[in-house]
Write an enzyme that holds these catalytic residues in place. Sequence first.
Site, PDB file in Angstrom:
ATOM      1  N   ASP A  13       0.838  -1.193   0.000  1.00 32.15           N
ATOM      2  CA  ASP A  13       0.000   0.000   0.000  1.00 32.15           C
ATOM      3  C   ASP A  13       0.879   1.252   0.000  1.00 32.15           C
ATOM      4  OD1 ASP A  13      -2.659   1.359   0.491  1.00 32.15           O
ATOM      5  OD2 ASP A  13      -1.600   1.974   2.298  1.00 32.15           O
ATOM      6  N   GLU A  19       1.619  -0.515  -4.995  1.00 27.28           N
ATOM      7  CA  GLU A  19       0.701   0.581  -5.307  1.00 27.28           C
ATOM      8  C   GLU A  19       1.611   1.789  -5.491  1.00 27.28           C
ATOM      9  OE1 GLU A  19      -3.384   2.599  -3.647  1.00 27.28           O
ATOM     10  OE2 GLU A  19      -1.780   2.241  -2.209  1.00 27.28           O
TER      11      GLU A  19
END
Length: 706
Positions: A344, A380
Amino acid sequence: MREVWPGESYPLGGTWDGAGTSFSVFSEAAEAVELCLFSADGREERVELPESDGYVWHGYLPGVMPGQRYGFRVHGPYNPARGHRCNPAKLLLDPYAKAIEGDLRWNEALFSYHFTDPSQVNTDDSAPYMPKNVVINPFFDWGADRAPRTPYHKTVIYEAHVRGLTMRHPAVPEEQRGTYAALGHPAIIDHLLSLGVTAVELMPVHQFVPEHAMVARGLTNYWGYNTIAYLAPHNAYAAAGQSGEQVLEFKAMVRALHEAGIEVILDVVYNHTAEGDHMGPTLGFRGIDNNAYYRLHDGDKRYYLDYTGCGNSLNVRSPHALQLIMDSLRYWVLEMHVDGFRFDLAAALARELHDVDRLSAFFDLIQQDPVISQVKLIAEPWDVGPGGYQVGNFPPLWTEWNGMFRDNVRDFWRGHGSVLPEFATRLTGSQDLYASSGRRPVASINFVTCHDGFTLNDLVSYNRKHNKANGEANRDGTDDNRSWNCGAEGPVEDPAIVALRRRQRRNLLTTLFISQGVPMLTAGDEFGRTQQGNNNAYCQDNEISWVDWSLPRTEPELLGFVQTLSRLRRDHPVFQRRRFFHGGKNDDGVRDIVWFTPAGEEMSASDWHNGYAKSLAVFLNGEAISELGPRGERIADDSFLLLINAHHEDLTFTLPGPEFGEGWQPVLDTADEGPRDDPFPEDRWATDALVAVTGRSVQILRRPRE
């Protein structure tokens, strides 16, 4: 008086060896560290750790067994302006805890200051409101478990939430719904296999806590991007219990998925923790060694650098924070048998000073690590800091969520002009982003939707977000949805709009599955799940977010369509190329890819730059894959012709001449309302035939090999 031995400084955390437990915690700021042992009725016993080597405080307690609850209290300076926030009144979670029991109960005692006067130190005991670490028994019968190790080019990823995927499935026993046990249930696995899924990408399962402000609004952190312990599986997802049972249940889930040939990828949040900004609670890292674990402002260390939008950023310049990340990753691979990670806001991990640096220490460690370098690594590739959008800029081992694929494919199918050249680039694996770093098409994790934003059904049903249920006056969530409601906002009964929306869903899914790279499908999109226009359902632990398992009965055509697409991709290597198209000719003089106008003429420069152009045909030469199989055999496949019409009107396409083959067989048409009786009918389109293609639709034609 409890017996305490010196023990060893490694491994960190609480480690049971069969006769007792070693406890070890790093803190350069500490002057003393107390181990706090809790009985079943909550009574606390404090034991000072007797040794400190290299700022690691440790001790060994004979007779302490699995199931023992514990925490730490750190004695040291409390001087926020210098970055020190030690406060022995606060019970602290172990950064290396393998399991955590209980929930956080929000109370002012969790904070190291008083709400009415933040300059005053809060010395109220936080232990009654804190969850507790648990010593675990690490042993588990893995049997013949083996990692599936599906090659990237054959991978189909399914992004799912442990709780949301299973809460409403009628075949899962009610007491198991929302848990690891449910995810490993045969009914869930059978569904995944029917979709051709080879990997589930689970939203955060590291132990997390809901934010104070969110709980005050009567909501919770459903998504889980608020980690507080990086080695502990989230306890609320365990049906069997929280005293270490969550570890066994997670392992059993992985074993069941592996038996079905499905890999497990974890969405991990190493960019920030649940302690928030300088006004946040003291739960663990902050009270253990604030300077070591967090990025602090150089001028005034009371404040945190925030590249995540969540109040703090983990200090990846610190060797101890880096060690925690690497130890956590290795633990999940070696002990929990997971197969990869999606990082993330990964750009935050690449910040050495302030700029994103693809050669940062974090990536150097990953590159040389013999365990982590061998699993799937997905970034990401952005954060919220300056220069944080880094799609295409990660090192060679990495794949990336391709945000440009998502944005361009959405723009193309909602009818925007001047996007045809980029659409062609995304369809063929985004060579512009990945080729220069030695990567291949599989570096691109292609997706049209994910957990963050509209579902596929909502993408074609709403122009605007509808997030009032989140309690933030509809201010949260992005306004850049690149969606189109097809003529009316929200649910409608108009048959023309309903038909168009269904066709648009099929168009987007078809583009996803026939594009080079790795497709990622979001749970529930295969049968039209809706969040009622909510594009930021992070706090909705309810039917807004949970997958509705009645939809396969009401939307069987869409589910069948996705299954057909997945089979088409699986059965044909031309959609799974490991190398980029080069446009050159093979031995028979035909190129590996050729682009045509609807009139059947090869695309010219002016055709590509015609801002009104929204349609084209693509020839994919299955005889020119130019790759070798695992035994050195030459890979060859059928050839395909894609007739893509994003224009709002029907168009007549002229098929290419005889040098591209004779006899084209219809395979798929997104204008079909239901599946064909025979997905490979005997019909043939001859060379130079005229084929009617419905407005906003795709046809796929196949030319069998000689």
